[in-house]
Design a protein around this motif. Sequence first.
Motif, PDB file in Angstrom:
ATOM      1  N   LYS A   1     -22.664  16.263 -54.437  1.00  0.00           N
ATOM      2  CA  LYS A   1     -23.529  15.096 -54.614  1.00  0.00           C
ATOM      3  C   LYS A   1     -22.923  13.825 -54.021  1.00  0.00           C
ATOM      4  O   LYS A   1     -23.605  12.810 -53.913  1.00  0.00           O
ATOM      5  CB  LYS A   1     -23.812  14.885 -56.099  1.00  0.00           C
ATOM      6  N   MET A   2     -21.659  13.852 -53.674  1.00  0.00           N
ATOM      7  CA  MET A   2     -20.981  12.664 -53.146  1.00  0.00           C
ATOM      8  C   MET A   2     -21.200  12.479 -51.661  1.00  0.00           C
ATOM      9  O   MET A   2     -20.764  11.482 -51.095  1.00  0.00           O
ATOM     10  CB  MET A   2     -19.481  12.756 -53.445  1.00  0.00           C
ATOM     11  N   GLY A   3     -21.836  13.414 -50.992  1.00  0.00           N
ATOM     12  CA  GLY A   3     -22.119  13.275 -49.579  1.00  0.00           C
ATOM     13  C   GLY A   3     -20.948  13.748 -48.722  1.00  0.00           C
ATOM     14  O   GLY A   3     -19.952  14.293 -49.220  1.00  0.00           O
ATOM     15  N   PRO A   4     -21.044  13.534 -47.411  1.00  0.00           N
ATOM     16  CA  PRO A   4     -19.975  14.003 -46.508  1.00  0.00           C
ATOM     17  C   PRO A   4     -18.689  13.208 -46.688  1.00  0.00           C
ATOM     18  O   PRO A   4     -18.696  12.041 -47.075  1.00  0.00           O
ATOM     19  CB  PRO A   4     -20.575  13.778 -45.106  1.00  0.00           C
ATOM     20  N   ASP A   5     -17.582  13.858 -46.402  1.00  0.00           N
ATOM     21  CA  ASP A   5     -16.259  13.239 -46.516  1.00  0.00           C
ATOM     22  C   ASP A   5     -15.978  12.444 -45.239  1.00  0.00           C
ATOM     23  O   ASP A   5     -15.528  12.986 -44.234  1.00  0.00           O
ATOM     24  CB  ASP A   5     -15.196  14.315 -46.714  1.00  0.00           C
ATOM     25  N   VAL A   6     -16.260  11.144 -45.292  1.00  0.00           N
ATOM     26  CA  VAL A   6     -16.087  10.298 -44.101  1.00  0.00           C
ATOM     27  C   VAL A   6     -14.686   9.711 -44.006  1.00  0.00           C
ATOM     28  O   VAL A   6     -14.310   9.193 -42.958  1.00  0.00           O
ATOM     29  CB  VAL A   6     -17.131   9.161 -44.092  1.00  0.00           C
ATOM     30  N   TRP A   7     -13.910   9.772 -45.083  1.00  0.00           N
ATOM     31  CA  TRP A   7     -12.575   9.164 -45.066  1.00  0.00           C
ATOM     32  C   TRP A   7     -11.548  10.099 -44.450  1.00  0.00           C
ATOM     33  O   TRP A   7     -10.599   9.637 -43.827  1.00  0.00           O
ATOM     34  CB  TRP A   7     -12.163   8.794 -46.494  1.00  0.00           C
ATOM     35  N   ASN A   8     -11.713  11.397 -44.624  1.00  0.00           N
ATOM     36  CA  ASN A   8     -10.738  12.352 -44.114  1.00  0.00           C
ATOM     37  C   ASN A   8     -11.226  13.070 -42.861  1.00  0.00           C
ATOM     38  O   ASN A   8     -10.747  14.141 -42.536  1.00  0.00           O
ATOM     39  CB  ASN A   8     -10.406  13.390 -45.204  1.00  0.00           C
ATOM     40  N   THR A   9     -12.185  12.480 -42.172  1.00  0.00           N
ATOM     41  CA  THR A   9     -12.724  13.057 -40.957  1.00  0.00           C
ATOM     42  C   THR A   9     -12.505  12.089 -39.804  1.00  0.00           C
ATOM     43  O   THR A   9     -12.878  10.922 -39.901  1.00  0.00           O
ATOM     44  CB  THR A   9     -14.223  13.369 -41.102  1.00  0.00           C
ATOM     45  N   THR A  10     -11.904  12.551 -38.745  1.00  0.00           N
ATOM     46  CA  THR A  10     -11.662  11.697 -37.586  1.00  0.00           C
ATOM     47  C   THR A  10     -12.962  11.467 -36.834  1.00  0.00           C
ATOM     48  O   THR A  10     -13.662  12.415 -36.469  1.00  0.00           O
ATOM     49  CB  THR A  10     -10.634  12.350 -36.649  1.00  0.00           C
ATOM     50  N   TYR A  11     -13.287  10.176 -36.611  1.00  0.00           N
ATOM     51  CA  TYR A  11     -14.533   9.836 -35.921  1.00  0.00           C
ATOM     52  C   TYR A  11     -14.275   9.696 -34.432  1.00  0.00           C
ATOM     53  O   TYR A  11     -13.288   9.073 -34.024  1.00  0.00           O
ATOM     54  CB  TYR A  11     -15.102   8.530 -36.465  1.00  0.00           C
ATOM     55  N   TYR A  12     -15.157  10.258 -33.651  1.00  0.00           N
ATOM     56  CA  TYR A  12     -15.110  10.072 -32.202  1.00  0.00           C
ATOM     57  C   TYR A  12     -16.539   9.873 -31.717  1.00  0.00           C
ATOM     58  O   TYR A  12     -17.422  10.660 -32.065  1.00  0.00           O
ATOM     59  CB  TYR A  12     -14.484  11.288 -31.500  1.00  0.00           C
ATOM     60  N   PRO A  13     -16.814   8.833 -30.960  1.00  0.00           N
ATOM     61  CA  PRO A  13     -18.196   8.546 -30.564  1.00  0.00           C
ATOM     62  C   PRO A  13     -18.779   9.648 -29.694  1.00  0.00           C
ATOM     63  O   PRO A  13     -18.105  10.230 -28.846  1.00  0.00           O
ATOM     64  CB  PRO A  13     -18.067   7.223 -29.801  1.00  0.00           C
ATOM     65  N   LYS A  14     -20.048   9.887 -29.895  1.00  0.00           N
ATOM     66  CA  LYS A  14     -20.763  10.881 -29.115  1.00  0.00           C
ATOM     67  C   LYS A  14     -21.335  10.242 -27.851  1.00  0.00           C
ATOM     68  O   LYS A  14     -21.219   9.039 -27.637  1.00  0.00           O
ATOM     69  CB  LYS A  14     -21.890  11.504 -29.945  1.00  0.00           C
ATOM     70  N   ALA A  15     -21.936  11.073 -27.022  1.00  0.00           N
ATOM     71  CA  ALA A  15     -22.495  10.566 -25.765  1.00  0.00           C
ATOM     72  C   ALA A  15     -23.641   9.592 -26.012  1.00  0.00           C
ATOM     73  O   ALA A  15     -23.861   8.658 -25.222  1.00  0.00           O
ATOM     74  CB  ALA A  15     -22.968  11.730 -24.901  1.00  0.00           C
ATOM     75  N   ASP A  16     -24.368   9.765 -27.116  1.00  0.00           N
ATOM     76  CA  ASP A  16     -25.482   8.866 -27.404  1.00  0.00           C
ATOM     77  C   ASP A  16     -25.023   7.487 -27.854  1.00  0.00           C
ATOM     78  O   ASP A  16     -25.820   6.546 -27.871  1.00  0.00           O
ATOM     79  CB  ASP A  16     -26.384   9.471 -28.496  1.00  0.00           C
ATOM     80  N   ASP A  17     -23.752   7.356 -28.231  1.00  0.00           N
ATOM     81  CA  ASP A  17     -23.247   6.074 -28.715  1.00  0.00           C
ATOM     82  C   ASP A  17     -22.870   5.114 -27.601  1.00  0.00           C
ATOM     83  O   ASP A  17     -22.646   3.929 -27.869  1.00  0.00           O
ATOM     84  CB  ASP A  17     -22.024   6.291 -29.628  1.00  0.00           C
ATOM     85  N   HIS A  18     -22.754   5.593 -26.383  1.00  0.00           N
ATOM     86  CA  HIS A  18     -22.333   4.709 -25.285  1.00  0.00           C
ATOM     87  C   HIS A  18     -23.085   5.051 -24.002  1.00  0.00           C
ATOM     88  O   HIS A  18     -22.482   5.296 -22.956  1.00  0.00           O
ATOM     89  CB  HIS A  18     -20.813   4.801 -25.069  1.00  0.00           C
ATOM     90  N   LYS A  19     -24.408   5.057 -24.069  1.00  0.00           N
ATOM     91  CA  LYS A  19     -25.217   5.278 -22.884  1.00  0.00           C
ATOM     92  C   LYS A  19     -25.270   3.999 -22.043  1.00  0.00           C
ATOM     93  O   LYS A  19     -25.405   2.894 -22.578  1.00  0.00           O
ATOM     94  CB  LYS A  19     -26.634   5.692 -23.272  1.00  0.00           C
ATOM     95  N   ASN A  20     -25.158   4.163 -20.727  1.00  0.00           N
ATOM     96  CA  ASN A  20     -25.189   2.998 -19.845  1.00  0.00           C
ATOM     97  C   ASN A  20     -26.547   2.304 -19.845  1.00  0.00           C
ATOM     98  O   ASN A  20     -26.637   1.103 -19.614  1.00  0.00           O
ATOM     99  CB  ASN A  20     -24.825   3.419 -18.418  1.00  0.00           C
ATOM    100  N   VAL A  21     -27.618   3.056 -20.081  1.00  0.00           N
ATOM    101  CA  VAL A  21     -28.943   2.447 -20.039  1.00  0.00           C
ATOM    102  C   VAL A  21     -29.218   1.620 -21.287  1.00  0.00           C
ATOM    103  O   VAL A  21     -30.169   0.831 -21.308  1.00  0.00           O
ATOM    104  CB  VAL A  21     -30.024   3.541 -19.887  1.00  0.00           C
ATOM    105  N   GLU A  22     -28.422   1.783 -22.330  1.00  0.00           N
ATOM    106  CA  GLU A  22     -28.626   1.049 -23.575  1.00  0.00           C
ATOM    107  C   GLU A  22     -27.561  -0.016 -23.811  1.00  0.00           C
ATOM    108  O   GLU A  22     -27.476  -0.560 -24.915  1.00  0.00           O
ATOM    109  CB  GLU A  22     -28.640   2.028 -24.757  1.00  0.00           C
ATOM    110  N   LYS A  23     -26.756  -0.326 -22.834  1.00  0.00           N
ATOM    111  CA  LYS A  23     -25.704  -1.327 -23.000  1.00  0.00           C
ATOM    112  C   LYS A  23     -26.295  -2.726 -23.047  1.00  0.00           C
ATOM    113  O   LYS A  23     -27.334  -3.012 -22.440  1.00  0.00           O
ATOM    114  CB  LYS A  23     -24.693  -1.226 -21.858  1.00  0.00           C
TER     115      LYS A  23
END
Length: 239
Positions: free
Chosen positions: A79-101
């Motif tokens: 019920k606490m949701g995903p473990d975001v503190w112990n998971t290494t975040y790395y941006p996906k391709a959708d997070d840095h599209k050139n057409v959306e800069k």
Amino acid sequence: MAPTAAATAMAAQFASMAVSSPSISAAKLSSSFTANNASLLSLRKRVSVAPVRPRSVDVQAKGGFIPAEHRWMYEGIEKMGPDVWNTTYYPKADDHKNVEKKWYIVDATDKRLGRLASTIAIHIRGKNVPAYTPSTDMGAYVVVINAEKVAVTGKKREQKLYRRHSGRPGGMTEETFDNLQRRIPQRIVEAAVRGMLPKGRLGRRLFTHLKVYEGSDHPHIAQQPAPLPIADKRINIVQ
């Protein structure tokens, strides 16, 4: 001196023992080794028939094992949701599209060169983004107008030198800031920002996001650039 009869009999007994003992010992050793080897093989077959699995262990969905007596500590954890503190975040391709800069514009009139270049480099690299990743292109495009009106302090107009080389022996050319600003003012801002970007193919790619123009006209009206947010209060030469 001739040997006695007792010495001769003793010598014959020792010779017979030396000849007969190796054959007997070898036979005994070979038989014992064969028996031990067979017992080891049979033991290995009995042991490795099937892996033994603990009885009081439950399998989680992720593949981990939690003992039954410790399951009370993990009740309601879904019920606490995903473990975001112990998971290494790395941006996906959708997070840095050139057409959306994003596109920013800044007027370089009466702004200090170094402080202006550092602010531009921050937004080109994307250091102002909460999900900033050094190895990823997450920045924006920056348009600089009125590059010929950028300012410097002290005696930099006469003492600051810009060097270029033709690639031939003795092809070094030096030029002062004042002379280069009259001739190619865009090159001054470009050189300052390029020195603050990473060296390598990522830096070369980020450098293409900088657009410097002489005067107030630029061909990027369709992108609707927003004013560049400047937090440095000492960027203007005239306070």
